[in-house]
Scaffold this active site. Structure first.
Site, PDB file in Angstrom:
ATOM      1  N   ASP A 534     -44.792 -46.979  21.383  1.00 36.61           N
ATOM      2  CA  ASP A 534     -44.824 -48.207  21.678  1.00 36.61           C
ATOM      3  C   ASP A 534     -45.849 -49.314  20.767  1.00 36.61           C
ATOM      4  O   ASP A 534     -46.509 -48.640  20.060  1.00 36.61           O
ATOM      5  CB  ASP A 534     -45.064 -48.690  23.264  1.00 36.61           C
ATOM      6  CG  ASP A 534     -46.672 -48.086  23.546  1.00 36.61           C
ATOM      7  OD1 ASP A 534     -47.668 -48.521  23.022  1.00 36.61           O
ATOM      8  OD2 ASP A 534     -46.569 -46.963  24.481  1.00 36.61           O
ATOM      9  N   GLU A 614     -36.749 -21.430  -0.883  1.00 35.22           N
ATOM     10  CA  GLU A 614     -37.017 -22.721  -0.050  1.00 35.22           C
ATOM     11  C   GLU A 614     -38.268 -23.166  -0.478  1.00 35.22           C
ATOM     12  O   GLU A 614     -38.701 -24.489  -0.246  1.00 35.22           O
ATOM     13  CB  GLU A 614     -37.455 -22.374   1.569  1.00 35.22           C
ATOM     14  CG  GLU A 614     -36.027 -21.862   2.368  1.00 35.22           C
ATOM     15  CD  GLU A 614     -36.204 -21.032   3.508  1.00 35.22           C
ATOM     16  OE1 GLU A 614     -35.572 -21.316   4.509  1.00 35.22           O
ATOM     17  OE2 GLU A 614     -37.346 -20.317   3.676  1.00 35.22           O
TER      18      GLU A 614
END
Ligand code: GLA
Length: 731
Positions: A534, A614
């Site tokens: 928020d 990777e």
């Protein structure tokens, strides 16, 4: 001035670049809302039509005029108990036990600049073109005054609101409802959009037509919560990303909130938003006042994208701490998914050393470094290093990490305590619980009573002592439970209704103290993932961990929903191991990175377990983010698909503020034989410039890319992503 008062009409005009908001002092001093929407040059006082509606209630002063009724006269800040029967903005139990509040205009002032709210976050002035209006209102019989405060930020089409409630009488009163904002619309042809979720899948966008009656989203968990974000959009029924009326409202608040949309039979829609009245009752002694949190509103007639951009720019330039505006967070690696709580210093060093060789810029030590923390059941509350696990101590470990050429971050959960901790043994009354009643446990922990200064002081001092000699660059501030059995032993019975809001004020106080003491340190908010995402948190922490669900495919709707209000750079977004720990899904490391580029980028894995291939991918990805992260995370964000309804593929795009660069992400979720070509129409580019698409070795004008589109490749795999980088060709 963007705020004007037309005295002969008693009219307030609030104008931003593209919007107008108008209200007036109407009959008998009622503050009547007139208009909010696309900019108009006229006074909107011709809009209200006074009619008899039958069964209407009339103010006493109206005498025999039965056309004036609060049934239809829409107030800026409706009180309670005096014939406005819709959801009230404010309700008070007066000293005599009555619960009426009837506010009338007294006076106002207009000034340049932006107000602040003491003890609570709110948008920052930061050289914006702000103007403030304060309107004083009074209930003459109950001795309550309310100041309605409006901030106008012209260039981003933003209007903020809050209300200060004063007890000017000589008896205690109890504020039972104190919303931040109320806005009325003279139509029921609107859709409401809210963002629901739970742990692991936060902020799913849900759109539905408004209906007669009330629709409420709220939280009673002590935090804004995973379940509903404290934000809502009202829009015209034809609104899309590119067109239509969109009104966004978001609260700068991290606790129990409520937002209610109500439609009546006169085709009027009202939205109110603020502190949740279900868990709130505030005693106001004579001369005291209460200030509501701030609500931020923006309107666009150009659809959701423009509305989101208004929020994004406002959050970037007027909410997050100034020192982090436009500053990329170092690419980080966090050990949580690699080790969980069970680690020691050498394991961490092995992760950091390997990560460094791949180009990672910051190592973050997650939960498990302190007190008795050998598992989830103990240790919270004791913020001293666990020397068995970290023999060098926090200062020593931070120096070791720094000597690798990396920055150092650390996890804390300062609002919590385990019963198995020194803090709890010394101060069992320092947590929120009701004496004589077993407390609910969540993750085997209790919430500390942050309504009490001595509790906040204790935690602050512990953290300060532990961190003052360490080289800390970043703190991940977590919070892992809902609040229950709301009670503080430090407050008398009649003030227990203050606990939840006081807790939030305590949370802000500690965030402020810690960021004042360590201004260089970047905070990341977290709450079991994105349970407290928020604007309140973003005032202190420029980023928030978006979700504990790190599955790239599940992140598509999470980041989509979050982006309606919050910009990508606020979303903590990491590449984690596969099979994914939350879903078991396996997707390529490039797909995982493609999603994470559109956020605060990092890794959440053990790099020593990566294959050679990777590892090469990680090097490439970090190099890419260092070059283009300022576009993908900090640029203007465009949602090209809606993952709630479109499941075959997802696409989104970020364009640099100067429009010379863009990063496009396309994810084919479901492959199929012999499918047609997907042409993506890009947005936000300069029509007349030619863009080179680096990965395709081709050049197209902005106009062609936006209006004719770009063909996407046929990919023979599910969940495969492509990232395309667009750069304006130099002459
Ligand atoms: C929460 C966070 C995680 C991790 C754990 C540690 O769930 O969201 O990222 O920090 O806590 O306990």
């Amino acid at each position: 001035m963007s705020i004007q008062y037309i005295s002969d009409k008693k009219l307030f005009l609030l104008n931003t670049k593209n919007t107008s908001y108008q209200f007036r002092v109407a009959e008998f001093g009622f503050l009547e809302h007139l208009y909010y929407g696309r900019k108009i040059p006229d006074s909107a006082d011709y809009l209200p039509v006074r009619l008899r509606h039958g069964f209407e209630a009339n103010p006493y002063e109206a005498e025999k005029d039965r056309t004036i009724s609060l049934d239809v006269l829409e107030q800026e800040y409706p009180g309670f108990g005096v014939s406005d029967f819709k959801t009230a903005a404010v309700r008070v139990q007066n000293g005599d036990g009555s619960d009426c509040i009837d506010l009338r205009y007294v006076s106002h002032k207009i000034y340049e600049g932006k107000y602040a709210i003491e003890g609570m976050p709110s948008l920052r002035e930061n050289n914006g073109d702000w103007t403030t209006l304060e309107v004083l209102m009074r209930d003459s019989s109950s001795q309550i005054e309310v100041t309605l405060v409006y901030g106008v930020l012209g260039k981003y089409d933003v209007i903020t609101r809050c209300a200060r409630i004063y007890n000017v009488g000589n008896k205690n009163v109890f504020v039972q409802r104190a919303h931040s904002v109320c806005v009325a619309f003279p139509t029921d042809k609107l859709d409401a959009i809210s963002f629901y979720g739970s742990w692991g899948h936060e902020r799913n966008m849900e759109r539905m037509p408004v209906r007669h009656g009330k629709y409420t989203i709220d939280s009673t968990r002590g935090i804004s919560s995973h379940y509903y974000n404290p934000s809502m959009i009202l829009c015209s029924q034809d609104a899309t990303e590119e067109q239509g009326d969109c009104y966004g409202i978001a609260l700068v608040y991290s606790g129990n909130f409520a937002m209610t949309v109500e439609v009546n039979d006169f085709k009027q829609t009202r939205i109110v938003a603020g502190v949740n009245p279900d868990t709130f009752c505030w005693r106001l002694a004579p001369k005291e006042h209460f200030c509501t949190p701030e609500a931020v509103m923006t309107y666009s007639y150009e659809g959701f994208t423009a509305m989101s951009h208004n929020f994004h720019r406002t959050i970037k330039y007027h909410l997050i701490p100034k020192q982090f505006i436009g500053k990329r967070c170092p690419v980080l690696i966090n050990n949580w998914e690699a080790t969980m709580i069970d680690f020691d210093e050498e394991q961490l060093m092995a992760i950091a050393e390997k990560a460094k060789t791949l180009g990672v810029e910051m190592f973050v030590m997650d939960d498990g470094w302190f007190g008795r923390r050998t598992d989830e059941y103990r240790g919270l509350g004791d913020w001293q290093c666990n020397w068995q696990k970290i023999p060098s101590g926090i200062a020593g470990l931070s120096k070791r990490i720094h000597s690798l050429g990396m920055k150092f971050g650390i996890w804390i959960e300062p609002e919590m305590v385990n019963e198995d901790s020194e803090l709890y043994e010394e101060h069992p009354d320092w947590c929120i619980r009701i004496p004589g009643r077993n407390p609910t446990r969540q993750r085997y922990q209790l919430v500390l009573d942050f309504t009490r200064d001595e509790v906040i002081d204790n935690i602050y001092n512990q953290l300060y002592e532990e961190f003052k000699d360490a080289e800390i660059d970043y703190i991940k501030w977590d919070m892992n439970r809902s609040m229950t059995e709301r009670f503080s032993t430090a407050l008398p019975a009649e003030r227990q209704g203050e606990v939840c809001h006081r807790y939030v004020l305590g949370f802000y106080k500690l965030m402020q103290r810690l960021t004042d003491a360590f201004p260089r340190v970047r905070l990341e908010g977290c709450c079991g993932g994105g349970g407290r995402f928020d604007m309140g948190v973003l005032y202190y922490a420029p980023q928030i961990w978006c979700s504990d669900d790190t599955d790239a495919i599940e992140r598509i709707p999470i980041q989509y929903g979050t982006s309606f209000i919050y910009p990508p750079f606020t979303m903590g977004s990491h590449v984690s191991e596969c099979p994914n720990q939350q879903t078991g899904r396996v997707v390529s490391i490039d797909t995982r990175a493609a999603l994470a580029y559109f956020g605060t980028f990092g890794y959440e894995l053990d790099p020593n377990r990566l294959t050679d291939e990777e590892q090469e991918a990680v090097c490439r990805q970090i190099d890419y983010y260092c070059r283009y992260g300022e576009v993908s995370a900090q640029g203007c964000y465009y949602r090209l698909t809606n993952p709630q309804t479109e499941k075959e593929y997802a696409a989104f795009l970020s364009v640099a503020e100067d429009q010379t660069k863009a990063v496009l992400c396309f994810i084919q979720q479901v492959s199929g034989a012999n499918k047609g070509i997907i042409y993506l129409k890009l947005r936000g580019l300069l029509e007349n410039e030619n863009y080179e698409i680096l990965e395709l070795g081709m050049t197209c004008s902005g106009a062609a890319l936006m209006y004719a589109g770009l063909p996407m490749p046929q990919i023979k795999a599910d969940n495969e992503a492509r990232v395309y980088t667009l750069c304006v060709m130099q002459e």
